[in-house]
Each structure stands twice: as C-alpha cells, then as structure tokens.
Design an enzyme around this catalytic site. Structure first.
Site: not given
Length: 405
Positions: A147, A189, A352
């Site tokens: 990520d 994130h 996600s």
C-alpha cells in the site's frame, strides 16, 4: 450508504498518466518480457532500457523500455502499438502497457466520470482510537500490506502493540507538506489498512510494503517490485487495497509474471474496486486464485451490499467496508469541501478496508502446521452467501465500524 462527494481525480495528479477507455497507463513506456526483448528490438529498432532502481528488481522478468514521441512531437499511441504487436504471427512478443493502479477507497465521484481509483468517502475524524481485538491462538503468519507504507508514529498506538510482531515497515510519506502536516490525498491509507490486520490478527508478523504514492497512485513496475519484496520477505499473505482496469483479455504483463512466481501456498487478497461495476478485468482482484473482496454496508438496520462496491461472479468474499474504524495519521486533510483535522483515528469507507479484514481473518485462522491457503479455503467454504454477486459474507464484530452520528 455514504454520500458521493466531490474529490480530486487521483489520476490527474500525475502528468505522466494517460487513459484509454477505463484503463490508465504511463505515457512513453512499454513493458516487455525479458526473453522477448530481442524480437521487440528487431520490430521497433533499438529502445532505451529504463531501470526502476539500481539493483533492477525485475531483471530477468520484465524490461521497461521507452518509446519516444515521433519527429512531430506527437506521443506514440501505445495501446495501438501493443495491440499490433500482439496481433503478429505467432502471437508476437509479450508486451504490455505500464498500467497505473490506485488505492481502492475509490467510488463514483460527483461531477466526474466513474473513476477506477480515488475516494469512496472522505476520511472522517472520530474521537476514539480502535482498540486491539482479543488475541487468538494461531501461529505467527507473515502478512504483508502492499500500500502506501506505514507511518512510524502509528507504532505507538495500542493496536500495533504486543502480541503483534513486526517485520520491516516501509515508510508512508503521509504529507504533502510536513511542516504544516498537510495530509496527501491517500496519505495514511496503508497505515489504516495495516491497522486492520494488526487489530484482528494479533499474533501475526506484520510488514508494510510501500508502492503507492501519497496520492495513492503507482505504476505496474513499482507494484510488481513491491510484491517481489513481500515474497522475498517470506510473506504468506499479501493484502492489496488497490487495483486498476486492463483492456482486452490480456492481463498486465509484469504483474502476471510476478504473481506467477509466488509460492503456491501464498494467499493474495485484493480489493474488488469501488465503482458499482461488474467489470471482470479489475486487476489484481479478478485474477484466478486471488481472493477478491467486495464491501458490505452494516451501518443500517440490516447488512446490504455497499452501493459503491464492484460486483460480479468473480468476487470471492465480501466484508464490512463502510465507516470502518481505523488507526490513522495526524494532521489536516483538505481535499474535500472543508479541511478536516485528524488526531490518529478515522472512520473510512471502501473495499480498501474490507480487504485487510479478510486477510487478517485468514491469518488468525491458520493453525500450527497449516498453510494459509488451506486455512483460507476452510474459512471461506464455511461462510454464507446471502448477497448474490458479492461472494460469501464474512461478518465482523460490531466495533469494526464506527457508529453513524
């Protein structure tokens, strides 16, 4: 169901990215299987080889080559060139675009076309940090979250504490401006995704692989190299909350070859995407053998498929993905209608965040002497199938999501 909100188009944040249909790719670059480079040079003339890093992590697998513009300065039509190469007798050289991929908190964006990448909802500040779930009796499975990397400041949060074990964490850049702590569009994130694994697979060995930029964008070469780093670090489960669309029926070349190189027992879990689409070419989630994860909305009276989630018979499993309670970063996020201030915790939506939950549950279910692949098969086969087109349903505890105000 989260409301649509106007956000920046993440693809517009990198001037090198081009679009054909729903496929995004990097201008002026092709990927060629290394054994086919001689044939490619014969067809197109000498091409300058571009190396990604000094030690060339894709050496022997794929070469990235530059295709210059014509004498008139017009860029070469790479999709047409790839199509023509593949249409040659004997199939031609194995060649492909250098595809672009994005973090999958993505969904329809108001005032813009449906984009395969971006934000489903803006991250929402919440006052409490998520607590660590109870420890489970499982072996220390090595889980890699591929990520944006991990913010080292997050390691002081309880959710990342013992009995969790840590491998190497590549750093999350987080900020567009570190002096003012202005958070990038997708800064944090990867920290949030890793926090899901940390919370629900307390005995795992957690590692973070940084492939996405602070904008949430990467190219195929960088993503493939990141998967190789996860493989070489011994990852038994690879969780990827990202994806992109490819055209035609030929998947991304570098990723296909790299994923083929993984040990057979490695479990790959990938977000199914968030554009309300049944597209079967959202990659890597749509690849055979990958556990593709859709999102369910559990914030109402009954669980229902999340309105932003992709769907289709290629989906393996779904899990809660609306207002997921996550560890986050500190600073100001100002990409929506108004600036938002964060102090290390967030409620955020998208496939996600359903994805690392599935990865965590597989890790937590893996017993001594058992492979993660076998644990995944047993876990998934035992789940109900209440939402046709969204795969089997893996429930989460009530505090996985943050209550609506």
């Amino acid at each position: 169901m989260p409301e649509e909100t106007a956000f920046p188009n993440p693809w517009a944040l990198d001037p090198r990215i081009r679009r054909t249909g729903d496929t995004y790719y990097f201008a002026g670059e092709l990927l060629v299987a290394d054994p086919d480079m001689r044939e490619m040079n014969t067809l197109l003339g000498p091409l300058r080889t571009l190396r990604t890093v000094a030690d060339d992590p894709l050496a022997g697998i794929v070469t990235r080559v530059a295709v210059p513009a014509g004498d008139d300065g017009v860029e070469t039509d790479l999709p047409a060139l790839v199509s023509s190469m593949r249409g040659l007798a004997r199939g031609g050289p194995r060649v492909g675009l250098n595809h672009a991929f994005a973090a999958n908190s993505g969904a329809p964006i108001t005032g813009q076309p449906k984009l395969h990448g971006g934000l489903a909802t803006e991250p929402l500040p919440v006052p409490e940090q998520p607590t660590a779930a109870g420890a489970t009796e499982c072996r220390p499975v090595r889980v890699a979250v591929v990520d944006t990397g991990l913010d080292p400041a997050a390691l002081t949060m309880p959710v990342f504490g013992r009995p969790l074990r840590h491998g190497v964490h590549e750093l999350d850049q987080v900020y567009l401006d570190s002096a003012t702590r202005r958070i990038g569009l997708m800064g944090g994130h990867g920290t949030a995704a890793a926090g899901v694994v940390a919370r629900y697979a307390r005995h795992c060995v957690l590692m973070s692989v940084q492939v996405l930029s602070v904008h949430g964008i990467t190219d195929e070469v960088n993503l493939a190299a990141g998967i190789l780093r996860a493989r070489d670090a011994g990852a038994e489960i690879i969780s990827m909350s990202l994806g992109g669309v490819f055209e035609g029926d030929t998947p991304p070349l570098a990723l296909e070859l790299v994923l083929d190189s993984l040990p057979a027992e490695t479990v790959v879990v990938a977000a199914a995407g968030n554009v309300e689409s049944a597209t079967p070419n959202f990659y890597p989630a749509s690849r055979d053998g990958v556990i593709s994860v859709a999102a369910v909305d559990t914030t109402g009276a009954a669980a229902v498929p999340a309105g932003f989630s992709n769907t289709g018979n290629w989906i393996t499993v779904c899990a809660p993905g609306v207002r997921v309670h996550l560890p986050y970063v500190t600073g100001t996020w100002d990409h929506g209608p108004q600036p938002l201030t964060f102090a290390g915790q967030v409620a955020w939506s998208g496939t996600s965040f359903a994805t690392p939950y599935v990865a965590a549950r597989i890790a937590a279910a893996t017993s001594a002497g058992q492979s993660c692949r076998d644990a995944a098969d047993i876990l998934l086969k035992g789940l109900p199938d209440p939402f046709p087109g969204y795969g089997r349903y893996l429930e989460a505890p009530g505090d996985f999501t943050y209550p609506a105000p």
